[in-house]
Design an enzyme around this catalytic site. Structure first.
Site, PDB file in Angstrom:
ATOM      1  N   ARG A   1       0.496  -0.891  -0.384  1.00 36.51           N
ATOM      2  CA  ARG A   1      -0.366   0.017   0.311  1.00 36.51           C
ATOM      3  C   ARG A   1       0.893   1.056  -0.034  1.00 36.51           C
ATOM      4  O   ARG A   1      -0.058   2.193   0.189  1.00 36.51           O
ATOM      5  CB  ARG A   1      -0.965   0.239   1.649  1.00 36.51           C
TER       6      ARG A   1
ATOM      7  N   LYS B   1       3.977  11.332 -11.597  1.00 30.36           N
ATOM      8  CA  LYS B   1       2.996  10.935 -12.160  1.00 30.36           C
ATOM      9  C   LYS B   1       3.747   9.659 -12.486  1.00 30.36           C
ATOM     10  O   LYS B   1       4.620   9.798 -12.383  1.00 30.36           O
ATOM     11  CB  LYS B   1       2.744  11.597 -13.201  1.00 30.36           C
TER      12      LYS B   1
ATOM     13  N   GLU C   1      11.236  18.223 -25.517  1.00 32.61           N
ATOM     14  CA  GLU C   1      10.699  18.267 -23.844  1.00 32.61           C
ATOM     15  C   GLU C   1      10.909  19.540 -23.033  1.00 32.61           C
ATOM     16  O   GLU C   1      10.333  19.533 -22.327  1.00 32.61           O
ATOM     17  CB  GLU C   1      10.548  17.167 -22.739  1.00 32.61           C
TER      18      GLU C   1
ATOM     19  N   LYS D   1       8.505  23.163 -14.195  1.00 28.94           N
ATOM     20  CA  LYS D   1       7.097  21.759 -14.279  1.00 28.94           C
ATOM     21  C   LYS D   1       6.993  22.046 -12.799  1.00 28.94           C
ATOM     22  O   LYS D   1       6.173  21.853 -12.598  1.00 28.94           O
ATOM     23  CB  LYS D   1       8.104  21.038 -14.340  1.00 28.94           C
TER      24      LYS D   1
ATOM     25  N   GLU E   1      -3.807  18.015 -11.919  1.00 33.01           N
ATOM     26  CA  GLU E   1      -3.597  17.612 -12.218  1.00 33.01           C
ATOM     27  C   GLU E   1      -5.481  18.646 -13.414  1.00 33.01           C
ATOM     28  O   GLU E   1      -6.459  17.554 -13.597  1.00 33.01           O
ATOM     29  CB  GLU E   1      -3.392  17.027 -14.081  1.00 33.01           C
TER      30      GLU E   1
ATOM     31  N   ARG F   1      -2.168  21.929 -15.092  1.00 35.36           N
ATOM     32  CA  ARG F   1      -1.211  20.934 -15.233  1.00 35.36           C
ATOM     33  C   ARG F   1      -1.265  20.232 -16.456  1.00 35.36           C
ATOM     34  O   ARG F   1      -0.410  20.316 -17.304  1.00 35.36           O
ATOM     35  CB  ARG F   1      -1.609  19.922 -13.678  1.00 35.36           C
TER      36      ARG F   1
ATOM     37  N   ASN G   1       1.168  18.755 -21.291  1.00 32.16           N
ATOM     38  CA  ASN G   1       0.686  17.195 -22.436  1.00 32.16           C
ATOM     39  C   ASN G   1       0.549  18.335 -23.725  1.00 32.16           C
ATOM     40  O   ASN G   1       0.454  17.931 -25.080  1.00 32.16           O
ATOM     41  CB  ASN G   1      -0.593  17.316 -22.137  1.00 32.16           C
TER      42      ASN G   1
ATOM     43  N   HIS H   1       1.263  16.429 -26.797  1.00 29.98           N
ATOM     44  CA  HIS H   1       1.173  14.931 -26.195  1.00 29.98           C
ATOM     45  C   HIS H   1      -0.168  14.657 -27.097  1.00 29.98           C
ATOM     46  O   HIS H   1      -0.025  12.649 -27.366  1.00 29.98           O
ATOM     47  CB  HIS H   1       1.409  14.640 -24.715  1.00 29.98           C
TER      48      HIS H   1
ATOM     49  N   HIS I   1       1.184  11.280 -28.833  1.00 30.20           N
ATOM     50  CA  HIS I   1       0.257   9.832 -28.301  1.00 30.20           C
ATOM     51  C   HIS I   1       0.122   9.168 -29.508  1.00 30.20           C
ATOM     52  O   HIS I   1       0.271   7.730 -29.640  1.00 30.20           O
ATOM     53  CB  HIS I   1      -0.207   9.852 -26.871  1.00 30.20           C
TER      54      HIS I   1
ATOM     55  N   HIS J   1       9.429   8.378 -27.382  1.00 25.97           N
ATOM     56  CA  HIS J   1       7.995   9.376 -27.141  1.00 25.97           C
ATOM     57  C   HIS J   1       8.496  10.753 -27.092  1.00 25.97           C
ATOM     58  O   HIS J   1       7.729  11.732 -27.870  1.00 25.97           O
ATOM     59  CB  HIS J   1       8.304   8.913 -25.108  1.00 25.97           C
TER      60      HIS J   1
END
Ligand SMILES: NC(=O)c1ccc[n+]([C@@H]2O[C@H](COP(=O)([O-])OP(=O)(O)OC[C@H]3O[C@@H](n4cnc5c(N)ncnc54)[C@H](O)[C@@H]3O)[C@@H](O)[C@H]2O)c1
Ligand SMILES: [Zn+2]
Length: 368
Positions: free
Chosen positions: A122, A144, A186, A228, A238, A242, A246, A249, A253, A267
């Site tokens: 956990r 993330k 990036e 960032k 987000e 935030r 992206n 992206h 993606h 990527h």
């Protein structure tokens, strides 16, 4: 001198340390953060070959014992199968709630290890030692974590902040040029989003940085992490701004999903192309002057950043790409969220996108 910057997230706040040869002093940096003097390192075969010894030696100097789990390099490792295998291997080592995992590697290792740390017993602590430019400027910051599904990238994951990020710029000397450039995309993203001053700095220094100037690299990494960290501190989960991170992206993606998340398109390369597609869509919609797109393209040319999906393949299936958009996570109440731009440093979030116009832009951008 290493530079230290803080990600302000209250009790989940942490330091990012950026500098040269930090790996050989890793024990010193890590010791204050761990509860027992034993850690488990997760790395990939390539990174382990270069840097695992340096890390374990530095830990031993501070009497920190370590065990390591080495996985295959590449995006394929961010799969449910590798994830369950990693969890079983971790459990075999009899971890307890005080165990700390150390991610030594690029974004793949950081995302996979961070996600494992968030669910193992956990939740256990983890520390990031990013070794690619992409992971130093982006994926190691912000908490993330996650893995891919056959339905898309990063669809399974969690928010789990590290205790510490150690970005050793010296490790970038062994990174293949193609990977360095993918990470640079990036970096440029932060300039495009909201920092025209940083973009001008990159216009001046980007080529020298990519040629291996470590002082310039450190400076770019610090500027990127600050950018960032500021956005993450304002919106950790987000809920709104935030999403600006992206930029490029949603387009990127879709290209990645079509090429199968592999070597065909990295990527960062997909993001580089995706950002130009976002500029092109914005120009087509009449919200961004053509001169801003031209300036972006000139910087791509000067640094050899890939701008055109057409360079990868000629026969992109536009229907498939449109379908990936609707699968992208950035969807609210059935509405597509896109990040468009009014110019360099002027990205904004919108759900007001004309699908037909988008389709036309995609078709044009992919043919280019
Ligand atoms: N969590 C986030 O916020 C976030 C943000 C951006 C990207 N990402 C994820 O990051 C991943 C991409 O990260 P990446 O580009 O670092 O990929 P990666 O981890 O696959 O590393 C790229 C390649 O470089 C090798 N490598 C790593 N460090 C090296 C070094 N110092 N010297 C030589 N070789 C080295 C690796 O073995 C690998 O083959 C994607 O899965 C992406 O989704 C996550
Ligand atoms: Zn990215």
């Amino acid at each position: 001198m290493p530079e230290n910057l803080r990600v302000e997230l209250g009790s989940r706040g942490y330091d990012i340390i950026v500098g040269e040869r930090l790996l050989s002093k890793a024990g010193e940096y890590i010791l204050p953060h761990i509860k027992t003097k034993s850690v488990i390192i997760v790395s990939d075969e390539t990174v382990a070959r270069f840097y695992l010894h340096r890390l374990t030696n530095a830990l031993e100097e501070k009497q920190i014992s370590s065990r390591s789990i080495i996985v295959k390099p590449g995006e394929g490792t961010k799969s449910l199968d590798s994830f369950s295998e990693l969890l079983e291997t971790l459990l075999e080592q009899k971890p307890d709630r005080h165990t700390t995992l150390i991610a030594l590697g690029g974004g793949v290792i950081g995302d996979l290890t961070g996600f494992a740390a968030s669910v193992l017993l956990r939740g256990v602590n983890f520390i990031q030692i990013p070794t690619t430019l992409l992971s130093q400027v982006d994926s190691s910051v912000g908490g993330k974590t996650g893995i891919n599904s056959r339905y898309g990238k990063n669809l399974i994951g969690s928010f789990h902040q590290p205790l510490l990020v150690l970005a050793d710029v010296t490790t970038l000397s062994t990174l293949p040029k193609r990977e360095l450039l993918a990470g640079y995309a990036e970096t440029v993203k932060y300039g495009f989003i909201n920092d025209p001053g940083f973009f001008s700095w990159l216009e001046k220094n980007g080529a020298a940085l990519l040629a291996g100037d470590t002082a310039l690299m450190s400076e770019a990494i610090i500027k990127s992490c600050k950018a960032k960290a500021a956005i993450v501190a304002a919106d950790e989960k987000e809920a709104n701004i935030r999403a600006l991170l992206n930029f490029g992206h949603t387009f990127g993606h879709a290209l990645e999903a079509e090429t199968g998340y592999g070597d065909t398109l990295l990527h960062g390369e997909a993001v580089a192309m995706g950002m130009i597609m976002a500029f092109k869509a914005s120009v087509a919609m009449g919200i961004c002057p053509q001169s801003e797109l031209d300036r972006a393209l000139a910087h791509y040319k000067a640094t050899s950043l890939p701008a055109s999906p057409g360079d990868i393949r000629k026969d992109w299936n536009i229907d498939h790409l449109m379908e990936h958009f609707t699968r992208d996570k950035k969807i609210a109440d059935g509405k597509l969220t896109f990040i468009l731009t009014r110019g360099i440093g002027k990205a904004f979030i919108t759900q007001d996108v004309n699908k037909e116009q988008l389709r036309d832009t995609l078709a044009l951008a992919c043919a280019a």
